[in-house]
Write an enzyme that holds these catalytic residues in place. Structure first.
Site, PDB file in Angstrom:
ATOM      1  N   ASP A 116      21.393  -2.750  -7.003  1.00 10.54           N
ATOM      2  CA  ASP A 116      22.841  -2.726  -7.210  1.00 10.54           C
ATOM      3  C   ASP A 116      23.512  -1.447  -6.727  1.00 10.54           C
ATOM      4  O   ASP A 116      24.693  -1.228  -6.980  1.00 10.54           O
ATOM      5  CB  ASP A 116      23.164  -2.947  -8.693  1.00 10.54           C
ATOM      6  CG  ASP A 116      22.691  -1.797  -9.589  1.00 10.54           C
ATOM      7  OD1 ASP A 116      21.936  -0.924  -9.099  1.00 10.54           O
ATOM      8  OD2 ASP A 116      23.063  -1.781 -10.776  1.00 10.54           O
ATOM      9  N   ASP A 132      13.416   0.352 -10.784  1.00  3.98           N
ATOM     10  CA  ASP A 132      14.795  -0.114 -10.600  1.00  3.98           C
ATOM     11  C   ASP A 132      14.743  -1.292  -9.638  1.00  3.98           C
ATOM     12  O   ASP A 132      14.591  -1.099  -8.422  1.00  3.98           O
ATOM     13  CB  ASP A 132      15.643   1.027 -10.043  1.00  3.98           C
ATOM     14  CG  ASP A 132      17.113   0.680  -9.954  1.00  3.98           C
ATOM     15  OD1 ASP A 132      17.461  -0.506 -10.138  1.00  3.98           O
ATOM     16  OD2 ASP A 132      17.918   1.591  -9.682  1.00  3.98           O
ATOM     17  N   ARG A 191       0.821  -1.215   0.000  1.00  4.23           N
ATOM     18  CA  ARG A 191       0.000   0.000   0.000  1.00  4.23           C
ATOM     19  C   ARG A 191       0.857   1.267   0.000  1.00  4.23           C
ATOM     20  O   ARG A 191       0.903   2.018   0.971  1.00  4.23           O
ATOM     21  CB  ARG A 191      -0.966   0.017   1.184  1.00  4.23           C
ATOM     22  CG  ARG A 191      -2.019  -1.082   1.126  1.00  4.23           C
ATOM     23  CD  ARG A 191      -3.022  -0.919   2.256  1.00  4.23           C
ATOM     24  NE  ARG A 191      -4.036  -1.977   2.223  1.00  4.23           N
ATOM     25  CZ  ARG A 191      -4.996  -2.127   3.138  1.00  4.23           C
ATOM     26  NH1 ARG A 191      -5.079  -1.265   4.142  1.00  4.23           N
ATOM     27  NH2 ARG A 191      -5.871  -3.107   3.037  1.00  4.23           N
TER      28      ARG A 191
END
Length: 355
Positions: free
Chosen positions: A215, A211, A142
């Protein structure tokens, strides 16, 4: 708080509340007036009425609240602005908005929902809701759940648990304009940055990024209509409410930078908000979803710093500022005088503190 009030602060610190607090309509809470580390309201739920402005405040619930309690509630009201507000540690959701009209949530931080649900925000059947340049982080799901007519612009969602942005997922029609947001997975995140849409969710979307590789770099991919179609949403060619909007839209990457600098009570961030921003800066490397505020480190102390500015007539405007504007420091009535800017003198003063 009595209605028709502007609340200013001459001391910083933590206001601990054991019971729910209800703020009357027609209220402005100017957290930017507080000296030192600003103001935190901690321990229970707070609800608001219509025609209200809340700026530069921190509201935090507690595991000691009832299990169904939300930290901030804005139900059945009209015309409210939350600007640079931190909302955290709700047990059911951090934020609950239901059956309300004309609401804006801007430059806010909605984070770390705690047990039993650990959810960010339930947006249930409001109309004309704007959420922009806000950070949703450390919530299981949510971020928000949007059973609404909503524009969701230039926000960042970080380290969701099960799911990020959740559709209305009901028989009613919902309209979601979702533009230039960044969904960034954290240590606890699945790949489900979208979840629980149905054909009744009418989505207009563009320039969103996801994304998911954790990383430590901001290098997401462009979100496509197909990402929403997979969730069975109905894709709209034109926005539903953005035509009436005044939000200036940037790229999702620029929104990430703005959120880093401004989300939450950012004039004077405390240890909790600094920790959350630090998680976001790690871009996938750091972050955690907690069961209680104690597990998260608890509510830090905020030093009680008192202002040194003299205010002879106690109208909320310091004598020095009144003199600089050719006002009378002995006349409290001039605080409500509307000047050439279209604001009252008091509004001009408090708005200037955040520039």
């Amino acid at each position: 708080i009595q209605p028709q009030r502007t609340v200013v602060f001459d001391v910083s610190g933590v206001i601990k509340i054991g019971n729910k607090v209800r703020v009357a309509p027609h209220t402005t809470i100017a957290g930017q007036t507080a000296p030192g580390g600003g103001i935190t309201v901690y321990g229970n739920s707070i609800s608001f009425g219509s025609n209200t402005i809340v700026r530069y405040m921190r509201f935090r619930g507690s595991i000691n609240m009832p299990r169904g309690a939300c930290t901030v509630v804005a139900d059945s009201l009209n015309n409210i602005i939350f600007d640079h507000v931190s909302i955290e540690w709700g047990r059911w959701d951090d934020l609950h908005i239901k059956h309300s009209t004309n609401l804006t949530l801007q430059y806010c931080l909605v984070a770390e929902g705690i047990d039993p649900q650990r959810f960010g925000a339930l947006i249930e059947r409001p109309e004309y809701l704007t959420i922009h340049h806000s950070l949703f982080t450390g919530n299981q799901s949510r971020n928000p759940k949007a059973k609404a007519k909503i524009e969701y612009i230039n926000n960042v969602v970080y380290n969701w648990g099960k799911s990020g942005f959740v559709g209305g997922h009901s028989a009613e029609n919902h309209y979601q304009d979702i533009v230039a947001n960044y969904f960034i997975a954290g240590p606890n995140s699945t790949d489900n940055f979208l979840s629980m849409f149905t054909a009744t969710d009418h989505v207009y979307q563009r320039n969103n990024y996801a994304d998911l590789n954790k990383d430590g770099k901001l290098n997401g991919r462009l979100v496509t209509n197909n990402d929403f179609v997979k969730e069975t949403a109905t894709i709209m060619k034109q926005p539903s409410i953005m035509a009436k909007s005044s939000v200036k839209i940037s790229t999702a990457a620029r929104a990430y930078q703005v959120v880093l600098q401004q989300a939450g009570s950012s004039l004077k961030r405390d240890a909790v908000d600094k920790r959350l921003i630090g998680y976001l800066e790690s871009l996938g490397k750091r972050g955690q979803i907690f069961k209680s505020e104690t597990e998260a480190g608890g509510q830090p102390a905020v030093a009680e710093v008192h202002t040194t500015l003299k205010d002879t007539d106690a109208d909320g405007m310091p004598d020095s500022w009144e003199k600089s504007k050719n006002l009378n420091p002995d006349n409290a009535a001039d605080a409500q005088h509307i000047n050439k800017s279209g604001y009252t003198n008091l509004e001009q003063y408090i708005n200037g503190l955040s520039k």
